[in-house]
Design an enzyme around this catalytic site. Structure first.
Site, PDB file in Angstrom:
ATOM      1  N   CYS A 149       0.826  -1.208   0.000  1.00 50.39           N
ATOM      2  CA  CYS A 149       0.000   0.000   0.000  1.00 50.39           C
ATOM      3  C   CYS A 149       0.866   1.266   0.000  1.00 50.39           C
ATOM      4  CB  CYS A 149      -0.894  -0.077   1.239  1.00 50.39           C
ATOM      5  SG  CYS A 149      -1.589   1.462   1.790  1.00 50.39           S
TER       6      CYS A 149
ATOM      7  N   CYS B 189       0.384   3.715   2.896  1.00 53.58           N
ATOM      8  CA  CYS B 189       0.905   3.111   4.135  1.00 53.58           C
ATOM      9  C   CYS B 189       2.411   3.332   4.241  1.00 53.58           C
ATOM     10  CB  CYS B 189       0.616   1.609   4.167  1.00 53.58           C
ATOM     11  SG  CYS B 189      -1.133   1.188   4.120  1.00 53.58           S
TER      12      CYS B 189
END
Length: 105
Positions: free
Chosen positions: A32, A35
């Protein structure tokens, strides 16, 4: 550096052991991009807000906990006290994350 909680048992134990201290969990995924962007900020904040316990859960490695906590987007930050989720924040917004941590002091 925030510790990864790799199993549902580790997650439950971390919340229980914290007692009435605030706990923030970063529900994240290795693939991600947002993230990855917020990860160093989360680490820096863990050094600034030492009275709060910081943890991470990789949703792919510990999907039992992610499902149990209703995680549908990454990153999601959940704030716990006395083993209960008190607030949830979705997305990699540094200002919002810091503001939520300030409220937990």
């Amino acid at each position: 550096m925030p510790e990864y909680l790799k199993t549902a048992d580790e997650f439950r134990k971390a919340l229980k052991d914290a007692g009435n201290k605030w706990v923030v969990v970063d529900f994240t995924a290795s693939w991600c991009p947002p993230c990855k962007m917020i990860a160093p900020i989360f680490e820096t904040l863990s050094k600034e807000f030492t009275e709060i316990k910081f943890y991470k859960v990789d949703v792919d490695e510990n999907n039992e906990t992610a499902e149990d906590q209703g995680i549908q987007a990454m990153p999601t930050f959940k704030f716990y006290q006395n083993e209960k989720a008190m607030k949830t924040m979705k997305g990699a917004d540094e200002k919002q994350l810091k503001s939520n941590l300030e409220e937990c002091k």
